[in-house]
Design an enzyme around this catalytic site. Structure first.
Site, short mmCIF file in Angstrom:
data_model
loop_
_atom_site.label_atom_id
_atom_site.label_comp_id
_atom_site.label_asym_id
_atom_site.label_seq_id
_atom_site.Cartn_x
_atom_site.Cartn_y
_atom_site.Cartn_z
N ARG A 50 7.57 -17.30 -32.11
CA ARG A 50 6.60 -16.91 -33.14
C ARG A 50 5.30 -17.69 -33.05
O ARG A 50 4.32 -17.32 -33.68
CB ARG A 50 7.22 -17.09 -34.53
CG ARG A 50 8.31 -16.10 -34.84
CD ARG A 50 8.93 -16.33 -36.19
NE ARG A 50 9.77 -17.53 -36.21
CZ ARG A 50 10.53 -17.90 -37.24
NH1 ARG A 50 10.52 -17.18 -38.34
NH2 ARG A 50 11.27 -18.98 -37.17
N ARG A 51 5.30 -18.75 -32.28
CA ARG A 51 4.07 -19.55 -32.15
C ARG A 51 4.04 -20.23 -30.79
O ARG A 51 5.06 -20.40 -30.14
CB ARG A 51 4.01 -20.61 -33.25
CG ARG A 51 5.05 -21.70 -33.14
CD ARG A 51 4.98 -22.67 -34.32
NE ARG A 51 5.77 -23.87 -34.11
CZ ARG A 51 7.09 -23.96 -34.28
NH1 ARG A 51 7.77 -22.88 -34.66
NH2 ARG A 51 7.72 -25.10 -34.08
N LEU A 90 17.83 -18.21 -31.03
CA LEU A 90 17.27 -17.98 -32.35
C LEU A 90 18.23 -18.45 -33.43
O LEU A 90 19.45 -18.28 -33.31
CB LEU A 90 16.98 -16.50 -32.56
CG LEU A 90 15.71 -15.91 -31.95
CD1 LEU A 90 15.69 -14.41 -32.18
CD2 LEU A 90 14.47 -16.55 -32.57
N GLY A 91 17.68 -19.00 -34.49
CA GLY A 91 18.54 -19.40 -35.60
C GLY A 91 17.77 -20.17 -36.65
O GLY A 91 16.79 -20.84 -36.35
N TYR A 140 27.37 -17.89 -43.02
CA TYR A 140 26.98 -18.29 -41.67
C TYR A 140 27.94 -17.77 -40.62
O TYR A 140 27.53 -17.12 -39.65
CB TYR A 140 26.90 -19.82 -41.60
CG TYR A 140 26.27 -20.33 -40.33
CD1 TYR A 140 24.88 -20.31 -40.15
CD2 TYR A 140 27.05 -20.82 -39.30
CE1 TYR A 140 24.30 -20.77 -38.99
CE2 TYR A 140 26.48 -21.28 -38.12
CZ TYR A 140 25.10 -21.25 -37.96
OH TYR A 140 24.53 -21.71 -36.80
N LYS A 144 27.28 -14.61 -37.86
CA LYS A 144 27.43 -14.82 -36.41
C LYS A 144 28.49 -13.89 -35.84
O LYS A 144 28.34 -13.34 -34.75
CB LYS A 144 27.80 -16.27 -36.13
CG LYS A 144 26.71 -17.28 -36.45
CD LYS A 144 25.49 -17.12 -35.56
CE LYS A 144 24.48 -18.23 -35.79
NZ LYS A 144 23.26 -18.07 -34.95
N ARG A 175 16.58 -31.87 -40.94
CA ARG A 175 17.37 -31.09 -41.87
C ARG A 175 18.42 -32.02 -42.47
O ARG A 175 19.28 -32.56 -41.76
CB ARG A 175 18.05 -29.92 -41.16
CG ARG A 175 17.03 -28.90 -40.64
CD ARG A 175 17.69 -27.74 -39.92
NE ARG A 175 16.69 -26.80 -39.43
CZ ARG A 175 16.99 -25.71 -38.71
NH1 ARG A 175 18.24 -25.45 -38.38
NH2 ARG A 175 16.03 -24.90 -38.29
#
Length: 246
Positions: A50-51, A90-91, A140, A144, A175
């Site tokens: 995305r960036r 991705l996640g 979660y 998955k 996190r």
């Protein structure tokens, strides 16, 4: 590294494969990018995210960053054309809400995989989680598990589903839940290193080694202990490849 494994790497390199990494700015994606840069395995690697970010100096010219809007990923179908191998890293977490989590970990993954399959991707690698179950009660593991099932019916020539435990390693965006979990898992990791955790570098190396190793079945589910076992002798391959070629 055993001679057979060196041969697998060299044969894979000769073919001139290309690859893409979805989510290359995350913890696993970064580690995978670094290990692929060392291995020189692909003629071209597209980093899709995305960036755009500043890449390390040892990342070669074969790596190209491509910025996309995952909400409109269908508009970027051409990016996925004629790429042999895909790595999906991705996640996100549920801290931004259930809807955001499902959109990234489910919708983005499936839509990207569909485009990759249509574009000619033969081997798709997906990072799932330990205890993934489409009928699970926890969001979660349920999400998955649902993605795993969706990928299976796309019928890639080869689908590698990795189910790691806790992935140990540095993350730029701290996190709290991961920090706390890592602290309490240290004793377990020390006593039972392959049970429920894996260092991120080891995980990345296992993904690479698995890519060059022929599979017995089109769909392979690799649990945490399997990932540890696969990574076993890869630590020497970067130096051994050069020595073998001399």
């Amino acid at each position: 590294m055993a001679g057979e494994e060196i041969s697998s790497f060299k044969e894979f390199q000769k073919i001139g494969h290309s690859a893409f990494i979805l989510g290359y700015t995350g913890k696993v994606g970064k580690a995978l990018t670094k290990e692929l840069a060392k291995a020189k395995l692909f003629k071209k690697v597209f980093l899709i995210g995305r960036r755009q970010v500043q890449l390390d100096g040892d990342i070669g010219e074969e790596f190209e960053q491509i910025v996309v809007d995952f909400e409109k990923i269908e508009d970027y179908a051409d990016i996925f054309k004629d790429i042999d191998v895909g790595f999906c890293c991705l996640g996100t977490t549920t801290k931004n809400g259930t809807e955001s989590f499902v959109r990234v970990d489910h919708d983005y993954v499936i839509k990207s995989a569909e485009l990759a399959k249509s574009g000619g991707c033969k081997h798709f690698n997906f990072i799932s989680t330990k205890w993934a179950d489409r009928n699970g009660t926890l969001l979660y593991i349920k999400t998955k598990g649902q993605v795993e099932e969706a990928l299976k019916v796309m019928h890639f020539n080869r689908l590698s589903v990795f189910r790691p435990g806790g992935i140990l390693g540095h993350r730029d965006d701290s996190r709290l839940t991961e920090t706390v979990a890592t602290f309490f898992l240290k004793p377990v990791t020390f006593l039972f290193p392959t049970a429920i955790t894996i260092p991120v570098e080891m995980f990345a190396k296992a993904m690479i080694k698995n890519t060059v190793t022929p599979a017995d079945h089109p769909v392979e589910i690799l649990e945490n202990k399997d990932i540890h076992a696969i990574s076993g002798s890869l630590t020497m391959c970067h130096t051994d490849q050069k020595q073998a070629a001399d």
